[in-house]
Design an enzyme around this catalytic site. Sequence first.
Site, PDB file in Angstrom:
ATOM      1  N   CYS A   2       0.841  -1.194   0.000  1.00 42.04           N
ATOM      2  CA  CYS A   2       0.000   0.000   0.000  1.00 42.04           C
ATOM      3  C   CYS A   2       0.881   1.250   0.000  1.00 42.04           C
ATOM      4  CB  CYS A   2      -0.886   0.032   1.244  1.00 42.04           C
ATOM      5  SG  CYS A   2      -1.809  -1.465   1.499  1.00 42.04           S
ATOM      6  N   GLN A   3       0.255   2.381  -0.175  1.00 39.55           N
ATOM      7  CA  GLN A   3       0.992   3.647  -0.120  1.00 39.55           C
ATOM      8  C   GLN A   3       0.331   4.584   0.889  1.00 39.55           C
ATOM      9  OE1 GLN A   3       3.094   5.331  -3.014  1.00 39.55           O
ATOM     10  NE2 GLN A   3       3.611   3.368  -3.969  1.00 39.55           N
TER      11      GLN A   3
END
Lengths: 254, 254
Positions: A2-3
């Site tokens: 994820c970011q």
Amino acid sequence: MCQLLGMNCNVPTDIVFSFTGFAHRGGRTDTHHDGWGIAFFEGSGVRHFVDHQAAIDSPIAELIKRYPIKSTNVIAHIRKATQGQVALENCHPFVRELWGRYWVFAHNGDLKDFEPVLHGPFRPVGNTDSELAFCWLMQELRNTFGDTSPAIDDLRTALERLVPQVAAHGTFNMLLSDGTALFTHCSTKLCYIVRQYPFTAACLSDEDLSVDFSQVTTPNDRVAIIVTEPLTNNETWTEFAPGELKVFVDGLPQ
Amino acid sequence: MCQLLGMNCNVPTDIVFSFTGFAHRGGRTDTHHDGWGIAFFEGSGVRHFVDHQAAIDSPIAELIKRYPIKSTNVIAHIRKATQGQVALENCHPFVRELWGRYWVFAHNGDLKDFEPVLHGPFRPVGNTDSELAFCWLMQELRNTFGDTSPAIDDLRTALERLVPQVAAHGTFNMLLSDGTALFTHCSTKLCYIVRQYPFTAACLSDEDLSVDFSQVTTPNDRVAIIVTEPLTNNETWTEFAPGELKVFVDGLPQ
């Protein structure tokens, strides 16, 4: 993976520029298309937007790019599902109330064999390791300080004790805010930049867009941006060390 | 007085038609311009939108009118500030987590001398009587059932005991949902309609807009709309009696 994207400022600032580049990672320049979310503190209130569509296709993301919501603390997340199915209740950031304040949390990474006992009032609604970790942190903070809201330095001390207990189970890059400070922890990948006077121009890495911050700021403004990977290609971003916990207040790491 | 709008259905349904009429009461056909909000359950997740702009001017309200979010339980509120200043943290609906489920609450009315002791984990973030009542209800439900999530009938029995204790302090028209049922209480003003097969056309009272539901539904669909004042001028709405508590499940009052 994820970011994460966080913003902490000394005056309410819009995140349109950074979010525009970041949202491109949700389906266009990267493969994070399993939902996204963003939360803005506004006073003690929170605007919380989550969507299980890819950020690049989401009408809500489009709204946020056009509607300059001003905030001193923002947390955003683009999800690539590793644990928990693609569903609204599994989209970060998560929100809970503790000590009459909202707390917002987002996480990047994977936790293995993390099965804490939840005996207090904070329970996950979805089935991600991330929301479980958030609920455990809230429970332990309440156990530590009781019904009295502590000072930021005391919260930092408590998190320096608690966060490694989660991070021992895997990767725990995370952003946490109660609207007064942005608490951040890096296991593997997180960097930040502080923009302040004299402001210059910045060019997004993920889209052909630049902004001259000197035209849209005052000399007193200070903005910290914390992100998984640098958002611009003409500024110097500082990488966190593995295991580093940083607290941002008024746009500065403490 | 604020205005409430709730929807409870047996299949996920969009609220665009009803919300379009309702949003006009926030600044155009009525004087409720001190913010608004709406929450949609989607599975066990919640989409929560609040704005302290008038609903009629809000770009977020505009988005909701155009983006058909489908949900089986929706609660919306347009605010006319009576207690608490105009601020994001005072906009209804409010959200808390209990028993691993989100609970959403909105209130219309004024409470006087309502000063319950909050000794549990639910605290108001803003300074409205409404959020205080919600926190007290959550606290007392948790005290009643402990850590075990009760059945809808048991929740109803508990609310029949608790809600009058709040309503004794003034006007307490309210909507409350955990995503499985919509609990409603009328002190002074609330009405509802159940739309089901055979569906007909409906005309909004607040705007020159009609929809033929027979074109957009299946014979199995059932939708209850609960609102402060009737939204349409060609359908028969049923008024609540003062003091009446109704629970809606799958589009039907129980």
